[in-house]
Design a protein around this motif. Sequence first.
Motif, mmCIF file in Angstrom:
data_model
loop_
_atom_site.group_PDB
_atom_site.id
_atom_site.type_symbol
_atom_site.label_atom_id
_atom_site.label_comp_id
_atom_site.label_asym_id
_atom_site.label_seq_id
_atom_site.Cartn_x
_atom_site.Cartn_y
_atom_site.Cartn_z
ATOM 1 N N SER A 37 11.165 -8.795 -4.392
ATOM 2 C CA SER A 37 10.362 -8.172 -3.203
ATOM 3 C C SER A 37 12.040 -9.132 -1.974
ATOM 4 C CB SER A 37 9.510 -9.101 -2.799
ATOM 5 O OG SER A 37 8.350 -9.342 -3.128
ATOM 6 N N TYR A 43 12.919 -5.091 3.232
ATOM 7 C CA TYR A 43 11.616 -5.061 2.600
ATOM 8 C C TYR A 43 10.813 -6.676 3.308
ATOM 9 C CZ TYR A 43 7.499 -4.851 -0.693
ATOM 10 O OH TYR A 43 6.595 -4.604 -1.180
ATOM 11 N N LYS A 46 9.429 -6.258 6.922
ATOM 12 C CA LYS A 46 8.025 -5.514 7.217
ATOM 13 C C LYS A 46 7.409 -5.594 5.988
ATOM 14 C CE LYS A 46 10.477 -1.658 8.991
ATOM 15 N NZ LYS A 46 11.823 -0.996 8.370
ATOM 16 N N GLN A 47 7.795 -5.914 4.819
ATOM 17 C CA GLN A 47 6.157 -6.743 4.183
ATOM 18 C C GLN A 47 6.026 -8.043 3.699
ATOM 19 O OE1 GLN A 47 4.256 -3.324 3.256
ATOM 20 N NE2 GLN A 47 5.866 -1.970 4.021
ATOM 21 N N ARG A 51 3.224 -10.774 6.667
ATOM 22 C CA ARG A 51 2.129 -10.782 5.867
ATOM 23 C C ARG A 51 1.656 -12.891 4.694
ATOM 24 N NH1 ARG A 51 1.342 -6.379 0.870
ATOM 25 N NH2 ARG A 51 1.757 -5.100 2.631
ATOM 26 N N GLU A 343 2.573 -12.710 -1.206
ATOM 27 C CA GLU A 343 2.640 -11.941 -0.167
ATOM 28 C C GLU A 343 1.689 -10.762 -0.221
ATOM 29 O OE1 GLU A 343 4.588 -11.828 -2.778
ATOM 30 O OE2 GLU A 343 5.823 -10.287 -2.652
ATOM 31 N N GLU A 347 -4.760 -9.450 -0.055
ATOM 32 C CA GLU A 347 -5.581 -7.561 0.044
ATOM 33 C C GLU A 347 -6.462 -7.780 -1.304
ATOM 34 O OE1 GLU A 347 -2.076 -5.315 -0.894
ATOM 35 O OE2 GLU A 347 -0.890 -5.790 0.165
#
Length: 521
Positions: A37, A43, A46-47, A51, A343, A347
């Motif tokens: 990452s 990256y 955005k990612q 998060r 990150e 989920e």
Amino acid sequence: MPMKKTIEIKKDEKGFGTLYVNDEPFLILGGELHNSSSSNLQYMEKQVWPRLKELNLNTVLLPVAWENIEKEEGVYDFSLLEELIFQARREKMKLILLWFGLWKNGESTYVPGWVKRDGGRFFRARYKGGELSQTISPLCKNAVKADARAFTVFMKKLKDIDAESQTVLMVQVENEIGFLKSDRDYSKEAEKQFRSNIPEELEKIYGISGTWSEVFQSDAAEMFMAWNYAQAVEYIAAAGKRAYELPMYVNAWLNQFPDRPGNYPSGGPIARNKKIWRNIAKSIDVFAPDIYLSDFEGVCKEYATEGNPLFIPEARRDQVTASNAFYAFGKYGAIGFSPFGIEGLMEDTRQKQDKELLEQLQIDVLAFTSIETGKYLKETYKILKNMQKLYFRFKGTENIHAFMCRNEHERGTIVSLSGCDLELTYRPKGNERPGCAGMIIEENESEFWAVGYNTDIRLLPKKSSHDCITIICLEEGFFDNGKWSSGRVLNGDERSMSGFGQYAEVRHYIYCKETTDEKEG
Ligand code: DGJ
């Protein structure tokens, strides 16, 4: 004159360490990023950063790879590192940097291309049959020197750009060191040294001399690797510290069934190699376990000994991680806790597991599966962040107690306070929940704070006394930056059901005890 800024680990009487930033204690409520990452700033934007927002972390652990900073020998590029630090400052986050140098998970995949291409100068470790491995041998002095040089330049740069702001708190030297798929290196150099007597330094430490096999017998291969890795790490870490004095640690891929060196990286800083590691790698402040195993308590216990501060740079990703954190801080005074792949913790990753990779890494699928683990962890972290003043006031004293259910047969435990005993009964919690665990902080003889998950609490007289224990007041509520803000006063039905559910909660108890001996008059 301006005060010198410091980041250091100090030890208390119990031998627990605490990280101090300019003499203020700091609790690392962390999370480690996936390996790739931090190699790309877009990256990260955005990612990653979005998060992390709601997780209540204060520290992110992220890799800095040798291959990215010294693409060409002697030519350094720190633009990525600088931007990462700027991003972290903007997000009001501290960083712990993981130096992926010569070794990452037993292999040398993060070294620059010019190192990979030059197998003569940077020779690799070999397996028993003479086959080449993907690991640069720890006996290769050229490689260790080249890593130390890059690490020194990196630490100097860090001092220049960060000594004032102190965004970076610690540095991990290499990652899960050791030699995989073999008990030891069988390269020409290794063969020569393995047949000789053990070095004088080890003779002094163990009080015995002879060849490796004579001294260490069936452990000789692993001890040989431990000595060579610890020496290399010491050389690298000491060089880096001379450039910038920050706390440094190494992390371990733990041994497990079948417990044979090579099945896990041989010679790494696992608990049974601690004598050699701690005597040789003296510039290392913390020997840290990556805990994916289910015996969380056992591992903490093995590492939080002989003055080694407990720091858990990688922890499981399933929901028990949220309850384990309380236990690590409460029972072992951990300086920090950090689940891996932070990150992705909000989920449900059940469909995304790469079973083959996890098998190679010896991580069981459950330990690596988040089913929205973040929604629990963020509560743990919120509570710890807000009650840390209270925690630090009592850290290292007998006033902090912790509890944790270790298996489904355990029904509860008794915690003995100065004025009463607490009967803690573990709730049947079902799957996909945090464990039954938490922490008790005794304010004084008649007042305590309790925090945790899935546990009921009852106050009892102390064993063998006939005192009558009466709750004066029981409050739910929360800490806000150290200040208690009470919610409902729990009485009646709510008092008899007093305890914690599947989300972390805090309770404040005031009680009194009366002796039952009748008095005259
Ligand atoms: C342990 C390693 O230290 C991490 O870098 C990562 O590879 C995890 N295992 C699993 O992905």
